[in-house]
Design a protein around this motif. Structure first.
Motif, mmCIF file in Angstrom:
data_model
loop_
_atom_site.group_PDB
_atom_site.id
_atom_site.type_symbol
_atom_site.label_atom_id
_atom_site.label_comp_id
_atom_site.label_asym_id
_atom_site.label_seq_id
_atom_site.Cartn_x
_atom_site.Cartn_y
_atom_site.Cartn_z
ATOM 1 N N PHE A 26 -4.023 5.780 3.171
ATOM 2 C CA PHE A 26 -5.310 6.165 2.586
ATOM 3 C C PHE A 26 -5.474 7.688 2.548
ATOM 4 O O PHE A 26 -6.114 8.216 1.639
ATOM 5 C CB PHE A 26 -6.455 5.519 3.359
ATOM 6 C CG PHE A 26 -6.442 4.015 3.356
ATOM 7 C CD1 PHE A 26 -5.781 3.305 2.363
ATOM 8 C CD2 PHE A 26 -7.091 3.302 4.356
ATOM 9 C CE1 PHE A 26 -5.774 1.912 2.352
ATOM 10 C CE2 PHE A 26 -7.091 1.916 4.360
ATOM 11 C CZ PHE A 26 -6.436 1.213 3.355
ATOM 12 N N LEU A 85 -10.059 6.248 2.337
ATOM 13 C CA LEU A 85 -9.867 5.325 1.215
ATOM 14 C C LEU A 85 -11.010 5.440 0.215
ATOM 15 O O LEU A 85 -10.794 5.539 -0.997
ATOM 16 C CB LEU A 85 -9.749 3.891 1.728
ATOM 17 C CG LEU A 85 -9.655 2.788 0.671
ATOM 18 C CD1 LEU A 85 -8.462 2.999 -0.240
ATOM 19 C CD2 LEU A 85 -9.595 1.415 1.336
ATOM 20 N N ASP A 99 -3.540 8.663 -0.430
ATOM 21 C CA ASP A 99 -4.322 8.300 -1.618
ATOM 22 C C ASP A 99 -5.418 9.331 -1.872
ATOM 23 O O ASP A 99 -5.644 9.748 -3.020
ATOM 24 C CB ASP A 99 -4.958 6.919 -1.430
ATOM 25 C CG ASP A 99 -3.959 5.786 -1.516
ATOM 26 O OD1 ASP A 99 -2.912 5.966 -2.165
ATOM 27 O OD2 ASP A 99 -4.231 4.721 -0.933
ATOM 28 N N ALA A 145 -10.918 0.167 -4.505
ATOM 29 C CA ALA A 145 -9.592 0.657 -4.887
ATOM 30 C C ALA A 145 -8.853 -0.354 -5.758
ATOM 31 O O ALA A 145 -8.156 0.017 -6.715
ATOM 32 C CB ALA A 145 -8.766 0.979 -3.632
ATOM 33 N N TYR A 155 -7.709 -5.791 -3.640
ATOM 34 C CA TYR A 155 -6.636 -4.801 -3.740
ATOM 35 C C TYR A 155 -5.265 -5.457 -3.870
ATOM 36 O O TYR A 155 -4.354 -4.869 -4.453
ATOM 37 C CB TYR A 155 -6.642 -3.903 -2.504
ATOM 38 C CG TYR A 155 -5.674 -2.734 -2.573
ATOM 39 C CD1 TYR A 155 -6.068 -1.523 -3.131
ATOM 40 C CD2 TYR A 155 -4.370 -2.841 -2.085
ATOM 41 C CE1 TYR A 155 -5.193 -0.448 -3.210
ATOM 42 C CE2 TYR A 155 -3.488 -1.767 -2.156
ATOM 43 C CZ TYR A 155 -3.896 -0.583 -2.710
ATOM 44 O OH TYR A 155 -3.025 0.480 -2.787
ATOM 45 N N ARG A 178 -10.921 9.188 -8.043
ATOM 46 C CA ARG A 178 -10.310 8.415 -9.135
ATOM 47 C C ARG A 178 -11.340 7.994 -10.171
ATOM 48 O O ARG A 178 -11.069 8.019 -11.380
ATOM 49 C CB ARG A 178 -9.581 7.192 -8.573
ATOM 50 C CG ARG A 178 -8.328 7.500 -7.779
ATOM 51 C CD ARG A 178 -7.268 8.175 -8.627
ATOM 52 N NE ARG A 178 -6.071 8.499 -7.842
ATOM 53 C CZ ARG A 178 -5.123 9.316 -8.244
ATOM 54 N NH1 ARG A 178 -5.204 9.888 -9.440
ATOM 55 N NH2 ARG A 178 -4.085 9.564 -7.472
ATOM 56 N N SER A 224 -10.930 8.571 -1.845
ATOM 57 C CA SER A 224 -9.939 8.507 -2.923
ATOM 58 C C SER A 224 -10.501 7.802 -4.141
ATOM 59 O O SER A 224 -10.219 8.183 -5.287
ATOM 60 C CB SER A 224 -8.660 7.799 -2.442
ATOM 61 O OG SER A 224 -8.825 6.394 -2.355
ATOM 62 N N THR A 225 -11.333 6.785 -3.926
ATOM 63 C CA THR A 225 -11.894 6.049 -5.058
ATOM 64 C C THR A 225 -12.943 6.862 -5.798
ATOM 65 O O THR A 225 -13.135 6.677 -7.008
ATOM 66 C CB THR A 225 -12.500 4.700 -4.622
ATOM 67 O OG1 THR A 225 -13.665 4.915 -3.799
ATOM 68 C CG2 THR A 225 -11.486 3.864 -3.856
ATOM 69 N N ARG A 246 -7.519 0.075 -9.800
ATOM 70 C CA ARG A 246 -6.151 -0.165 -10.270
ATOM 71 C C ARG A 246 -6.143 -1.110 -11.474
ATOM 72 O O ARG A 246 -5.364 -0.933 -12.416
ATOM 73 C CB ARG A 246 -5.292 -0.708 -9.134
ATOM 74 C CG ARG A 246 -5.024 0.328 -8.042
ATOM 75 C CD ARG A 246 -4.321 -0.282 -6.852
ATOM 76 N NE ARG A 246 -2.988 -0.757 -7.213
ATOM 77 C CZ ARG A 246 -2.299 -1.617 -6.476
ATOM 78 N NH1 ARG A 246 -2.813 -2.122 -5.363
ATOM 79 N NH2 ARG A 246 -1.088 -1.998 -6.850
ATOM 80 N N THR A 260 0.830 -1.199 0.000
ATOM 81 C CA THR A 260 0.000 0.000 0.000
ATOM 82 C C THR A 260 0.865 1.251 0.000
ATOM 83 O O THR A 260 0.578 2.233 -0.709
ATOM 84 C CB THR A 260 -0.929 0.000 1.220
ATOM 85 O OG1 THR A 260 -1.693 -1.207 1.234
ATOM 86 C CG2 THR A 260 -1.886 1.178 1.194
#
Length: 440
Positions: free
Chosen positions: A393, A321, A396, A252, A186, A328, A324-325, A256, A56
């Protein structure tokens, strides 16, 4: 030493930036400044010792400091350059140090065996694979001193041939028995996708999607609006609760893989898989965000349970976390649905401290820079005090937000309106993004 920035800004630089930011009339939204973020990064570097923490942390280095090597960066053609650009060489030093130390110690860790083996001996079959992409990039860029290619191959063979599976092919998260954890998404699929990309093996890239699809079939709880259960199928230690961090891990990890597909040489032949992955991330957002606490703007440890329930408490770690997603997904797919929630949580996590008994400048960080409150990373039903993954996180979240700002804060007009000042807010955030860009 891991750093969020390539060098510590001088007080003059910070003052100049502060005046610039004020002159652009920043909205009342809070934000974590670069000096605090540097402390967060330092605590992460000190605390990351377990396999999944190292993996991570490695990902945060790319997303914050070396975006050309991050699969989450939009329009980054893959594979990345085999010759490292001078602009990111020093930023990648701690990244390659992780890969080097893990590969250098793997034989001793695994009892000096040969053949298929994890990068680090672990009761979890999945967690060591989280470091695999770092090993692959070390090999791609010609890092010396260790057999990175052989280490990556052994890790892949371990997953394919030694780890137990369900009857329909889902690779177990655990070594000793078949047990599925949401965390797996993940740890393993991003490694499979990246390995397939660098070796031009489309079949292996598809295996990443297959594993996610299988895990979704088992763990998605349609009776709970598609929240994911945490742990299933083991003889003991199962957890059918809807663990917030587990839902974040799954989203997450999907992103990726999605980023790897979208930027790879096989992008045009993996369109349906990309659509599914984006849809499944949004599905988790739709399941999670109705449970966001409206007072604290944090999730509880188990999203759909009251904070007073056994094993439950407010958790800033999963909150960061998941935010952040959201950023993204906005960047990668232009889906802005849950940006208002992400912004609320980002501001909450960046709020100034009003507790006079604490010397911390931020409400959700202690005096030493640790995020709070957080789940214990080694015991998911207990509240903890120091969480390396929680620190990751935060990074991130901050790097995803920075990239969203730099890309023009798309979706902001539909997401946030504060006293009619959205246009000024957008310019202020863009200035902040440019500042980060200069530092990185």
């Amino acid at each position: 030493m891991f750093r969020c920035i390539s060098s510590t800004p001088s007080s003059t630089t910070l003052l100049s930036f502060t005046l610039l930011f004020i002159s652009l009339l920043t909205v009342s939204a809070q934000q974590i400044d670069d000096s605090q973020l540097a402390v967060v990064c330092a605590r992460l570097a000190e605390g990351a010792t377990h396999s999944w923490e190292l993996g991570t942390r490695a990902q945060t280095i790319l997303s914050m400091n070396a975006t050309r090597y991050s699969v989450l960066s939009v329009k980054n053609s893959l594979p990345p350059p085999s010759t490292i650009p001078d602009s990111v060489s020093s930023a990648l030093d701690p990244f390659f140090q992780i890969a080097h130390d893990v590969v250098a110690n793997r034989s001793q860790s695994n009892g000096n065996i040969s053949g298929p083996q994890p990068l680090i001996k672990d009761g979890a079959a999945a967690d060591p694979a989280s470091i695999g992409f770092a090993v692959l990039i070390a090999n791609l860029t010609g890092q010396s001193g260790e057999d990175y290619s052989g280490a990556a191959q052994d890790q892949l063979d371990f997953l394919e041939f030694d780890v137990p599976r369900t009857s329909d092919g889902a690779i177990s998260h655990r070594v000793s028995e078949v047990q599925l954890w949401s965390d797996f998404v993940y740890m393993v699929p991003p490694f499979l996708a990246y390995y397939g990309m660098v070796t031009q093996n489309r079949t292996l890239m598809l295996e990443a999607y297959t594993q996610i699809s299988l895990y979704r079939q088992y763990l998605r709880d349609t009776s709970a609006n598609n929240l994911w259960k945490h742990v299933l199928l083991g003889t003991s230690g199962n957890d059918e609760g809807h663990w917030s961090t587990g839902n974040g891990w799954a989203a997450a990890g999907m992103l990726r893989v999605l980023g790897t597909y979208q930027n790879s040489q096989f992008s045009n032949t993996l369109k349906s898989q990309q659509n599914d992955l984006a849809s499944w991330v949004l599905e988790i957002h739709a399941a999670m965000y109705p449970h966001l606490d409206s007072t604290t703007n944090l999730f509880t440890n188990y999203a759909d349970q009251p904070v007073t329930a056994s094993g439950n408490f407010y958790d800033a770690s999963s909150t960061a976390l998941l935010a952040s997603t959201v950023y993204r997904l906005s960047l990668i797919r232009g889906t802005h649905t849950y940006l208002p929630y992400a912004e609320r949580t980002r501001k909450a996590l960046s709020a100034a401290n009003t507790n006079t008994s604490s010397s911390s400048l931020y409400e959700h960080f202690d005096e030493n820079g640790w995020l709070t409150p957080v789940v214990n990373p080694n015991s998911y039903g207990l509240e903890g005090t120091q969480s390396p993954e929680g620190q990751a996180f935060v990074i991130d979240m901050q790097s995803a937000w920075r990239d969203w700002v730099a890309a023009g804060s798309k979706g902001a007009n539909g997401a946030i309106r504060i006293r009619g000042e959205i246009e000024i807010w957008g310019w202020a955030l863009l200035a902040f993004g440019v500042f980060w860009g200069v530092l990185f």
